[in-house]
Design an enzyme around this catalytic site. Structure first.
Site, PDB file in Angstrom:
ATOM      1  N   ARG A  78     -52.049 -10.111 -28.786  1.00  0.00           N
ATOM      2  CA  ARG A  78     -50.964 -10.187 -29.662  1.00  0.00           C
ATOM      3  C   ARG A  78     -51.701 -10.292 -31.130  1.00  0.00           C
ATOM      4  O   ARG A  78     -52.606 -10.677 -31.455  1.00  0.00           O
ATOM      5  CB  ARG A  78     -49.875 -11.346 -29.527  1.00  0.00           C
ATOM      6  CG  ARG A  78     -49.535 -11.395 -28.145  1.00  0.00           C
ATOM      7  CD  ARG A  78     -48.579 -12.327 -27.794  1.00  0.00           C
ATOM      8  NE  ARG A  78     -47.971 -12.285 -26.195  1.00  0.00           N
ATOM      9  CZ  ARG A  78     -47.071 -11.434 -25.843  1.00  0.00           C
ATOM     10  NH1 ARG A  78     -46.395 -10.792 -26.612  1.00  0.00           N
ATOM     11  NH2 ARG A  78     -46.792 -11.597 -24.621  1.00  0.00           N
ATOM     12  N   ASP A 154     -42.320  -5.834 -15.870  1.00  0.00           N
ATOM     13  CA  ASP A 154     -40.892  -6.125 -15.808  1.00  0.00           C
ATOM     14  C   ASP A 154     -40.118  -4.961 -15.537  1.00  0.00           C
ATOM     15  O   ASP A 154     -38.935  -4.879 -15.243  1.00  0.00           O
ATOM     16  CB  ASP A 154     -40.436  -6.803 -16.896  1.00  0.00           C
ATOM     17  CG  ASP A 154     -40.954  -8.025 -17.005  1.00  0.00           C
ATOM     18  OD1 ASP A 154     -41.401  -8.703 -16.044  1.00  0.00           O
ATOM     19  OD2 ASP A 154     -40.804  -8.855 -18.083  1.00  0.00           O
ATOM     20  N   GLY A 197     -39.554 -11.843 -14.994  1.00  0.00           N
ATOM     21  CA  GLY A 197     -38.417 -10.973 -15.373  1.00  0.00           C
ATOM     22  C   GLY A 197     -37.576 -11.754 -16.263  1.00  0.00           C
ATOM     23  O   GLY A 197     -36.311 -12.307 -15.929  1.00  0.00           O
ATOM     24  N   GLU A 252     -37.045 -15.044 -13.159  1.00  0.00           N
ATOM     25  CA  GLU A 252     -37.509 -16.077 -14.244  1.00  0.00           C
ATOM     26  C   GLU A 252     -36.243 -16.295 -15.429  1.00  0.00           C
ATOM     27  O   GLU A 252     -35.922 -17.421 -15.815  1.00  0.00           O
ATOM     28  CB  GLU A 252     -38.694 -16.028 -15.048  1.00  0.00           C
ATOM     29  CG  GLU A 252     -38.930 -14.879 -15.888  1.00  0.00           C
ATOM     30  CD  GLU A 252     -40.326 -14.902 -16.215  1.00  0.00           C
ATOM     31  OE1 GLU A 252     -40.954 -15.907 -16.800  1.00  0.00           O
ATOM     32  OE2 GLU A 252     -40.910 -13.989 -16.485  1.00  0.00           O
ATOM     33  N   HIS A 286     -48.471 -15.588 -13.069  1.00  0.00           N
ATOM     34  CA  HIS A 286     -49.351 -14.330 -13.358  1.00  0.00           C
ATOM     35  C   HIS A 286     -49.925 -13.739 -12.309  1.00  0.00           C
ATOM     36  O   HIS A 286     -50.794 -12.938 -12.618  1.00  0.00           O
ATOM     37  CB  HIS A 286     -50.376 -14.812 -14.555  1.00  0.00           C
ATOM     38  CG  HIS A 286     -49.804 -15.033 -15.764  1.00  0.00           C
ATOM     39  ND1 HIS A 286     -48.680 -16.235 -16.001  1.00  0.00           N
ATOM     40  CD2 HIS A 286     -49.491 -14.086 -16.946  1.00  0.00           C
ATOM     41  CE1 HIS A 286     -48.399 -15.942 -17.414  1.00  0.00           C
ATOM     42  NE2 HIS A 286     -48.717 -14.693 -17.908  1.00  0.00           N
ATOM     43  N   VAL A 287     -49.819 -14.219 -11.100  1.00  0.00           N
ATOM     44  CA  VAL A 287     -50.421 -13.509  -9.905  1.00  0.00           C
ATOM     45  C   VAL A 287     -49.713 -12.073  -9.747  1.00  0.00           C
ATOM     46  O   VAL A 287     -50.621 -11.022  -9.519  1.00  0.00           O
ATOM     47  CB  VAL A 287     -50.099 -14.010  -8.704  1.00  0.00           C
ATOM     48  CG1 VAL A 287     -50.347 -13.304  -7.425  1.00  0.00           C
ATOM     49  CG2 VAL A 287     -50.737 -15.696  -8.464  1.00  0.00           C
ATOM     50  N   THR A 515     -42.161  10.794   7.198  1.00  0.00           N
ATOM     51  CA  THR A 515     -43.291  11.167   7.632  1.00  0.00           C
ATOM     52  C   THR A 515     -44.501  11.009   6.626  1.00  0.00           C
ATOM     53  O   THR A 515     -44.054  11.242   5.245  1.00  0.00           O
ATOM     54  CB  THR A 515     -43.154  12.959   7.912  1.00  0.00           C
ATOM     55  OG1 THR A 515     -44.638  13.232   8.282  1.00  0.00           O
ATOM     56  CG2 THR A 515     -42.674  13.590   6.792  1.00  0.00           C
ATOM     57  N   ARG A 736     -45.391  24.525   8.919  1.00  0.00           N
ATOM     58  CA  ARG A 736     -44.453  23.244   8.832  1.00  0.00           C
ATOM     59  C   ARG A 736     -44.423  22.435   7.436  1.00  0.00           C
ATOM     60  O   ARG A 736     -44.739  21.665   7.275  1.00  0.00           O
ATOM     61  CB  ARG A 736     -44.918  22.416  10.112  1.00  0.00           C
ATOM     62  CG  ARG A 736     -45.067  22.564  11.490  1.00  0.00           C
ATOM     63  CD  ARG A 736     -46.015  22.115  12.336  1.00  0.00           C
ATOM     64  NE  ARG A 736     -45.788  20.736  12.141  1.00  0.00           N
ATOM     65  CZ  ARG A 736     -44.971  19.974  12.793  1.00  0.00           C
ATOM     66  NH1 ARG A 736     -44.162  20.520  13.749  1.00  0.00           N
ATOM     67  NH2 ARG A 736     -44.991  18.606  12.883  1.00  0.00           N
TER      68      ARG A 736
END
Length: 778
Positions: A78, A154, A197, A252, A286-287, A515, A736
């Site tokens: 940041r 997010d 979120g 959150e 933060h996982v 499939t 196929r």
């Protein structure tokens, strides 16, 4: 994009990069391929302001190991300095000194808005630089082109179906949910899981669909007044039906309609006090941001990176700053600030209490997820039955995600008042009467289970039509949901063609493609292919890691897919393969020689590993060998390719061969396959319900029109029901596969990223669209 010696770059052709590894890798390599100079900017905008060693030339080899790494190798930070004019002035000076005139920014809406502000200020910043004595350098940088890619777990940026990083975050969440589910079932617990979120509930919503949660709280749609009673009643009802666990997902940023936060601790207190249930909370934090990127994110980043470079090379001073987005399976370009504005409109709608508008502004994908969740979690089966019996069956080879589709179909059918019948062991079970009713609890927990809980076989119905028709009559089956691969499609066709002889077959039918081969006509994606793809990519990561000490080793990896090269191609792109040999793209000995020579040259650089993916043998080896004998590539088997590389690579590299086999069909479903299967199952039964109304005359069901037997597939940006009979013309029955396959057009990207000098067809490149127009309903 033409070959480098033919390409005319705008201005100096320099590209600047920020963040997210797969996208960074693709942007660097395609930029270098076009003849541009490409620079890394380390530590985001802070590095741009500070300059110096933070801005470095990127090389082909510098991005070689990026694909399997999470986070961002070049760093991100940041930066308050960039928010000031003085800071942007320093950044502009650093770019002007290096002649950089094109910026590729990967980040959230804040980062992209900052980039647009930088571009807006560019002319004035140049004037100030000239006054400061940088006249000659500033004159070479008269304008600045910008393209953005959205990196946010997010998925909170409007205009794109998925942002880079979201799918990987969902993988981390679902891993935790699966681990929690086992202990919750053992102890009959209620688990409350809080996911990220703050302003967007996408992660929470998709997690709820993927794990069959009882309730989800998201910022876009606060619960109605009295939700506490409704929640407790639902949890108690589920326990009363025999469910041994309850799962609540909370974003959150969840809140009440009065604007008060809804936290996991509050929910725990509520459930414990009112119901007395043993309740646990888990806050992931933060996982969710860490770990290895999923196959989808690697492919998404790669495709977006290529499209970003194309957008920069085509840009003019009048072109608005754009963001590269995903719509269905298509890359699209949208005006950056339009997307930012719509994203702000979502926040405004939530603040003003216009929650339905907020859901719609998120886009069709989000809206469909929400509508499916409401049907499955907030509506109970009616007391009055519809007298309709709907059979559900699995056909062909098992794959992850089948059970999600079955569960969704069964529960939506019961909500419609239908009696849902399980047909075990495919058409064999239908012929032999292996049919029984399914209850609500029968399918509990199926979303997280791989394989086929109903049982499945490859047998086609052609030789059992008499027995099948008798059992359809005996069990009073009024409609059928057929979930499976190419055999499901062909079997459905055989049933339709037999309607003239067997009136019992004149009932509505829908086929859902499922499939690992992704070879069913009428759909760009099949349930199960994403799980198989992630299995292949995870294996490739481990294989490449095993060579970290030995180096100079080429791996020949054989994948499934029959005659469809989807898995080999996509796995090749996601794992950074040097080549992928598939049936659809013929190759000869000269091509093999070229690839060997390419690897020889590669091994002389700092990169000491190579990876080859080959479309492998069909599940039935005998059939596969016989089929390949008839084709030009008959003798180019995996063993032949392995022997060739081993012989030609002597003294430079050695080879290893891996046949992945049936492990590609196993494992727990990925979030995509769970979510995709859930929505497909729900939509199919809703369609059957409506079709039954139009096919019923005087209390008798009679469906013999082509549109009464359809395949539900995803085409580009939407789900469509297409008559099975119409799809015959689009099908290569001998091999196929569909006659036209969308993913073949992105194969050149993999070759360019592997440093082959080829031409990339840009005839269908993304044009600039408008997000408001694209969303349609605004």
């Amino acid at each position: 994009i033409q070959a480098p010696d033919k390409l005319i770059l705008n201005e100096n052709g320099f590209i600047w990069l920020m963040s997210m590894n797969a996208a960074v890798r693709a942007t660097v390599r395609v930029g270098l391929y076009t003849g541009a100079s490409v620079y890394f900017v380390h530590e985001g905008y802070q590095g741009l302001v500070d300059g110096g060693d933070n801005i470095k030339l990127a090389t082909w080899e510098s991005v070689s190991m990026m694909l399997q790494l999470g986070g961002t190798v070049i760093g991100s930070a940041r930066c308050k300095d960039f928010q000031t004019r003085e800071g942007r002035m320093k950044a502009a000076g650093n770019l002007v000194k290096l002649g950089i005139t094109n910026l590729c920014v990967i980040g959230g809406d804040g980062s992209l808005t900052g980039a647009n502000q930088f571009r807006t200020d560019w002319s004035e910043l140049l004037v100030d630089l000239v006054k400061a004595g940088d006249k000659d350098e500033a004159s070479k940088s008269s304008h600045l082109n910008i393209v953005g890619m959205v990196g946010s777990i997010d998925n909170d940026f409007c205009g794109t179906d998925m942002t880079i990083g979201t799918d990987s975050a969902l993988h981390r969440i679902i891993e935790v949910v699966d681990a929690i589910t086992t202990t919750a079932q053992s102890h009959q617990r209620t688990f409350i899981l809080e996911v990220m979120g703050r302003h967007c509930g996408y992660l929470a919503l998709v997690t709820a669909l993927s794990c069959g949660a009882d309730w989800v709280f998201i910022p876009e749609m606060p619960p109605d007044e009295g939700w506490e009673e409704h929640l407790c009643r639902r949890l108690a009802d589920q326990r009363g039906r025999g469910c041994r666990l309850n799962v609540i997902i909370v974003a959150e940023g969840a809140m009440t309609r009065a604007g008060k936060p809804i936290t996991s601790d509050q929910l725990k207190q509520l459930v414990t006090d009112r119901l007395g249930f043993d309740t646990r909370t888990t806050v992931l934090g933060h996982v969710q941001r860490g770990g290895t990127p999923s196959a989808f994110d690697r492919i998404l980043g790669s495709r977006m990176g290529v499209e970003a470079v194309m957008a920069l090379l085509e840009a003019t001073p009048e072109t608005p700053a754009c963001v590269v987005s995903l719509s269905g399976n298509q890359a699209v370009r949208l005006p950056l600030m339009e997307c930012v504005q719509v994203t702000k409109d979502v926040t405004a709608a939530m603040a003003e209490g216009r929650f339905e508008d907020a859901i719609k502004l998120r886009g069709k994908s989000f809206e469909n997820n929400w509508n499916t969740y409401k049907l499955l979690a907030h509506i109970n089966p009616p007391d009055v039955k519809s007298n309709i019996n709907v059979a559900v069956m699995n056909i062909g080879a098992p794959c992850a995600g089948m059970n999600s589709a079955v569960r969704s179909a069964v529960r939506i059918g019961m909500i419609q008042g239908h009696t849902m019948l399980a047909v075990h062991d495919g058409f064999d079970g239908l012929a032999h009467g292996n049919i029984e009713p399914l209850s609500w609890t029968n399918v509990s927990g199926w979303t997280g289970k791989g394989g086929s809980m109903l049982g499945t076989k490859r047998t086609l119905p052609g030789k059992m039509l008499e027995e099948i028709s008798l059992n359809i009559n005996k069990f009073n089956i009024n409609a059928m949901v057929i979930i499976g691969g190419f055999e499901a499609f062909v079997g459905g066709l055989e049933l339709v063609q037999a309607r003239e002889k067997y009136e019992e077959l004149c009932i509505p039918m829908v086929v859902i493609p499922a499939t690992v081969s992704n070879n069913v006509p009428g759909s760009d994606f099949s349930i199960g292919a994403d799980t198989a793809l992630n299995t292949i990519v995870a294996t490739c990561d481990r294989i490449k890691q095993s060579a970290a000490g030995t180096k100079r080793r080429v791996f020949i990896i054989e994948t499934m897919g029959g005659y469809c090269g989807y898995l080999a191609t996509m796995a090749g792109m996601a794992s950074g393969a040097d080549a992928a040999y598939i049936y659809e793209e013929k190759f000869n000995i000269k091509d093999l020689e070229l690839n060997v020579e390419h690897l020889v040259q590669k091994m002389k650089t700092t990169v000491k590993r190579g990876l080859i993916l080959r479309l492998g043998a069909y599940t039935h080896a005998v059939i596969m060998v016989q089929t390949w004998i008839k084709n030009s590539n008959a003798h180019y088997t995996t063993d032949f390719i392995f022997n060739l590389y081993s012989e030609e690579g002597k003294g430079v590299f050695d080879c290893r061969k891996n046949v992945l086999g049936h492990m590609q069909q196993g494992g727990t479903p990925t979030p995509f396959d769970r979510n995709f299967g859930t929505k497909m199952g729900a939509k199919s039964v809703l369609w059957l319900t409506e079709k039954l109304k139009t096919c019923t005359r005087h209390g008798r069901i009679y469906a013999n029109t082509p549109d009464s037997a359809c395949l539900l597939g995803m085409r580009k940006r939407a789900l469509y029901f297409q008559p099975l009979a119409e799809l015959k013309e689009e099908t290569d029955f001998e091999h196929r596969i569909p006659k036209t396959q969308w993913w073949l057009k992105i194969r050149p990207i993999m070759k360019i990223l592997a440093k082959y000098n080829i031409e990339l067809d840009t005839s269908e490149h993304a044009n600039m669209e408008h997000v408001i127009k694209k969303m349609g309903h605004l």
